[in-house]
Motif scaffolding. Structure first.
Motif, short mmCIF file in Angstrom:
data_model
loop_
_atom_site.label_atom_id
_atom_site.label_comp_id
_atom_site.label_asym_id
_atom_site.label_seq_id
_atom_site.Cartn_x
_atom_site.Cartn_y
_atom_site.Cartn_z
N SER A 409 0.84 -1.19 0.00
CA SER A 409 0.00 0.00 0.00
C SER A 409 0.87 1.24 0.00
CB SER A 409 -0.88 -0.01 1.25
OG SER A 409 -1.19 1.32 1.62
N PRO A 410 0.86 1.98 -1.09
CA PRO A 410 1.70 3.17 -1.17
C PRO A 410 1.42 4.15 -0.04
CG PRO A 410 0.56 2.78 -3.25
CD PRO A 410 0.07 1.75 -2.30
N TYR A 413 2.93 2.86 3.14
CA TYR A 413 4.39 2.92 2.99
C TYR A 413 4.86 4.35 3.27
CZ TYR A 413 9.00 3.04 0.74
OH TYR A 413 10.33 3.21 0.48
N LYS A 414 4.13 5.31 2.66
CA LYS A 414 4.56 6.71 2.81
C LYS A 414 4.49 7.14 4.27
CE LYS A 414 3.33 8.04 -1.84
NZ LYS A 414 2.22 8.55 -2.64
N THR A 417 7.29 5.20 6.31
CA THR A 417 8.66 5.65 6.07
C THR A 417 8.84 7.11 6.48
OG1 THR A 417 8.12 6.19 3.77
CG2 THR A 417 9.08 4.01 4.19
#
Lengths: 456, 225, 260
Positions: A409-410, A413-414, A417
């Protein structure tokens, strides 16, 4: 290193055993030196990359062709050997194989068996079975003899005593062989072994050997060796028993030269071994020596299970050269005993599960960086790293749910991170095993995506 | 069901697709050339000498003289020979005048095993042929020249005709029709010998004379100038 | 060596797949690689939605999780442009393992195969697609190159990094012993078998330092994390203030050497 008896749960204690070797600078240096020696010798045997590559492809084709016809070839081998006067026995398990061998020994009231080098006899723990039956089983390969005298197991399939120094062997001979003074001169040590074992060859009732290739069409058992103990074991005693895994079979005699060339060049960097011994029958009526009886024991022990699966069948292509061990950075660090299996190193990791079960061997599949050195040198192109991955898949059941959730899942993830970089000062200084020899991993204060935005 | 039947049943049950036969002849055709006898003899010699064998160029006429020289230099007083062969007979006739005893391999090994293991310093056999690329002697022991002759005595001397040297192992077996009943059915024992016995089992240090002959001497017929 | 796809033909646009390690731990290397590519006149597209190639799960024996992550990356590169990856290991995953991973899913398998031919490892792309030549503007120095196992054995691009360095006239590339041997990272291997991994990285750092090179460069940040992490740990243990073995991604080194 202390004695490591055959371990039925080799997975247990693998880390502890590896640690023991890794923390012993002397052992580490000696494995490193020996493996470097073998690596360098191998490479001088293959000056042409094109020849190496095409010969490996040919080796792979020969092995795959023969495995493709395995049941037919086994029946053909049995017919040819029987026609030649060699008696064929079949065993599904190590116990059955031992019972067959002990039965032959007892029929001849045998007291002493001399053994040529045979990894399959290690696999079935024949020496223990003989001991229990009151038969002395004497190893005659110099390395095996040393290891047996020390009450240990081979640590390499080609170089069984590679873990011992000449000084250790000198002490061992001085303590265990009657009338021997301490000497660490290698020539003298070998001559001591020669003298002891010659007397055994002279009086042995049974000679036992392995098999490198069994030729179905001609009924021929082929043995590769340098010392001559294999020839003595198969020639001097009145009875010869050979034992082999069912996979070591080729249909035709002309399949042998390419495999032999790949085997000796890959194993020890020799263009050929000192002896290549082809046995196609017991002594004939007019002949003056050679055994009057020859037996072959064909062992399954998990091989049919590997055979049932197309990918795992490739493990049966192996010609036991040991090159994967010599080139393995893990084997080089820990040696053979740490594995706790008869066959150590990369090939051991992928064939032992068939013999001992996946549960007993699962840690082993994790003990690899998947660097690919083993697959690169394998003379019959067994895709060892792929097979290790396959075993990893089968060994583990708890999925890494959270990890997959974040990385698929972008948006997650964003967030994850971003948090990592923004709070990188919170990164723990103790990151478990990672920080035992490394500084902690710390996310950068800004991610690449942040830097790109700033730049724009 | 026997173990045999169960093993075969499991193998037969596996879904296996037949694979194409390997093209071995084609590989050797592409990767190995043909050489003259002299070239093959030179390559054979270089390889087997590298493996620590001694090689002497001799002729059909001169080899018994060289044999005597080698034995004398090595202070060998007894030689195991095969009286049923022409070269064995020649050795007996030449050496008997020189004080070297020739012991014939005439009985079954059971009758003289002790002597073979303890009291035979050297032997003489012929080679059936040789392989240039690996420096390998090809021996097919038989009733006249039994298996242990090339194995138990500490010095093994071999007579080889340079005309019988082949380029590769593959070439030997295909040229001579090994395993084909009408040509050369496999003998009870066929041997490739590529040097004296050796081992590197102690700290990868090479040592000769592990279990077989400590010295291998080749009398190479036909290479002599 | 890789020659498929757009080899020989200079593309106008490329996608940059940074890899999660570069994005989070070595962002400067990613930025330098992009700058270098742009300096070559190429438009570099960074799909914002990119995460990780899925290799950590794949090599740990969790193909299902790897598939979920990989499936997401498959959708990120719609245009028929090369995809440049500054890591041999992640490039190898995308090029060689994606098609296998989706063997049972015809639609995604086709996508994976179409993507596979467009995947380029960074140094391979510079040498074999761009024919990268740039004047060395730095002072004389000696470096040592570490090539990852995936770059070497899976991607077959072990020569391109060396070629890029040897084109720099002031740079001497030192030769370490056991060059082709793994550094001992192996992803989760370093956690699951810390003793063996530790011994491997210890030996690797020793052989790199023994060359006397002033720094190590590599095209793989996974290896660098391991190698530099150990070198720094060792420095700390032995009370050194300055790093005995500094290192960086080859993109950063190249950019610095060829910039004013």
């Amino acid at each position: 290193m202390s004695e490591h008896a055959m371990n039925f749960m080799p997975s247990e204690g693998f880390r502890a055993r590896s640690k023991e070797v890794v923390e012993n600078p002397f052992l580490r240096q000696s494995f490193r030196g020996a493996m470097d020696f073998l690596i360098n010798k191998r490479i001088t045997q293959f000056p042409s990359a094109e020849e190496l590559e095409t010969l490996r492809t040919l080796g792979e084709q020969i092995r795959q062709y023969n495995l493709g016809k395995l049941p037919t070839l086994l029946v053909q081998l049995e017919e040819s050997l029987t026609r030649n006067g060699i008696q064929v026995h079949w065993a599904e398990t190590p116990d059955e194989a031992n019972a067959i061998i002990l039965g032959i020994c007892q029929k001849h009231s045998a007291k002493l068996m001399v053994k040529g080098k045979s990894m399959v006899s290690e696999e079935i723990e024949l020496n223990h079975a003989c001991e229990a039956a009151g038969i002395e089983a004497m190893e005659s390969d110099m390395g095996e003899y040393i290891v047996q005298l020390a009450g240990e197991k081979p640590s390499h399939i080609i170089m069984p005593a590679i873990h011992k120094t000449k000084e250790e062997i000198a002490r061992l001979f001085h303590e265990k062989v009657e009338g021997v003074d301490y000497t660490d001169n290698v020539d003298e040590l070998i001559q001591i072994g020669r003298k002891v074992l010659r007397e055994k060859f002279l009086v042995a009732d049974i000679g036992l050997s392995g098999v490198n290739f069994a030729v179905a069409e001609t009924g021929t058992l082929c043995l590769v060796e340098n010392e001559g103990n294999g020839r003595l074991s198969t020639t001097a005693p009145p009875v010869h028993i050979a034992i082999t895994g069912i996979e070591k079979i080729v249909e035709k005699l002309d399949h042998v030269p390419p495999l032999l060339s790949l085997l000796t060049r890959s194993a020890t960097g020799q263009n050929i071994s000192t002896y290549f011994n082809m046995i196609s029958g017991p002594r004939k009526a007019d002949e003056k020596d050679g055994p009057t009886e020859v037996h072959l024991v064909l062992l399954d022990n998990g091989r049919t299970q590997a055979y049932a699966d197309e990918q795992l069948r490739k493990t049966l292509q192996c010609i036991r050269c040991g090159a994967c061990m010599n080139h393995c950075p893990v084997y080089t660090r820990i040696g053979g005993h740490a594995y706790g299996t008869t066959y150590p190193g990369p090939i051991g990791k992928i064939i032992s599960p068939h013999m001992l079960g996946l549960d007993a061997t699962k840690t082993m599949a994790t003990a690899s960086t998947l660097c690919g050195a083993c697959g690169e040198v394998c003379p019959v192109k067994i895709p060892i790293p792929d097979l290790l991955m396959r075993l990893r898949e089968e060994s583990f059941s708890e999925p890494h749910v959270a990890w997959a959730m974040v990385y698929r899942s972008p948006s997650l993830y964003k967030v994850a991170t971003w948090l990592g970089s923004r709070f990188n000062w919170l990164t723990p200084s103790n990151q478990g095993p990672w920080t035992s020899v490394r500084t902690p991993l710390k996310p950068a204060p800004k991610r690449l995506r942040d830097l790109l935005k700033e730049r724009a | 069901m026997s173990a045999r039947d169960r093993i075969l049943a499991k193998l037969n049950a596996a879904p296996v697709l037949p694979k194409a036969a390997p093209e071995i002849a084609a590989w050797y055709q592409t990767h190995r050339g043909t050489e003259s006898t002299a070239e093959k003899a030179a390559r054979f010699r270089a390889c087997i000498e590298f493996a620590h064998a001694e090689v002497y160029a001799v002729s059909h006429a001169s080899w018994p003289q060289k044999l005597w020289e080698v034995l004398t230099a090595k202070k060998v007083e007894k030689l195991l020979v095969a009286p049923g062969t022409t070269h064995g007979q020649r050795a007996i006739s030449v050496l008997s005048e020189s004080g070297i005893t020739c012991r014939g391999y005439e009985q079954s090994i059971e009758d003289w095993k002790e002597e073979m293991f303890h009291d035979i310093p050297a032997s003489l056999t012929a080679a059936r042929g040789a392989i240039a690329e690996t420096g390998t002697l090809v021996l097919w022991p038989d009733a006249h020249e039994p298996r242990l002759m090339s194995l138990v005595p500490p010095i093994h001397i071999v007579l080889l005709d340079a005309n019988t040297i082949h380029n590769t192992f593959y070439e030997v077996m295909s040229n001579e029709g090994w395993g084909i009943e009408s040509q050369s059915a496999m003998p009870t024992n066929a041997l490739l010998i590529s040097g004296p016995s050796k081992t590197a089992d102690i700290q990868v240090t090479l040592a000769y004379g592990a279990h077989g002959p400590k010295e291998l001497v080749v009398l190479l017929i036909g290479e002599e100038a | 060596m890789q020659t498929q796809g757009n080899a020989g033909q200079r593309p106008s646009d490329i996608y940059f797949f940074a890899t999660c390690v570069v994005d989070q731990f070595f962002p400067g290397a990613g930025l330098d690689a992009i700058t270098l590519l742009e300096r070559e006149g190429i438009r570099v597209h960074f799909p914002e939605e990119q995460t990780c190639c899925g290799q950590p799960a794949y090599t740990s024996g969790f193909p299902d999780e790897a598939r979920k992550v990989a499936a997401h990356q498959l959708t990120l590169f719609p245009e028929n442009w090369p995809v440049v990856v500054p890591s041999g290991s992640c490039a190898g995953m995308m090029k060689h393992h994606y098609p296998t991973l989706f063997a049972d899913d015809p639609v995604r398998k086709a996508q994976a195969e179409a993507l596979s031919v467009r995947i380029y490892e960074f140094t391979d792309f510079l040498v074999n697609v761009l024919g990268f030549q740039s004047e060395d503007k730095g002072a004389d120095c000696t470096v040592v190159l570490h090539t990852s196992c995936s770059a070497r054995r899976e991607m077959g691009v072990h020569l391109t990094g060396r070629q890029l360095l040897s084109n720099l006239k002031g740079v001497k590339v030192a030769q370490q012993d056991h060059e082709s041997e793994c550094c001992g990272f192996g992803g989760t291997f370093s956690i699951k078998q810390p003793e063996i991994s530790g011994a491997m990285v210890e030996d690797k750092v020793k052989s790199l330092k023994a060359t006397g090179a002033e720094r190590v460069v590599s095209a793989d940040c996974g290896c660098l994390m391991n190698i530099l992490g150990h070198a720094a740990w060792k420095d700390k243990q032995e009370g050194r203030q300055t790093p005995s073995l500094p290192g960086e991604h080859i993109a950063s080194f190249l950019l610095r050497r060829t910039s004013k």
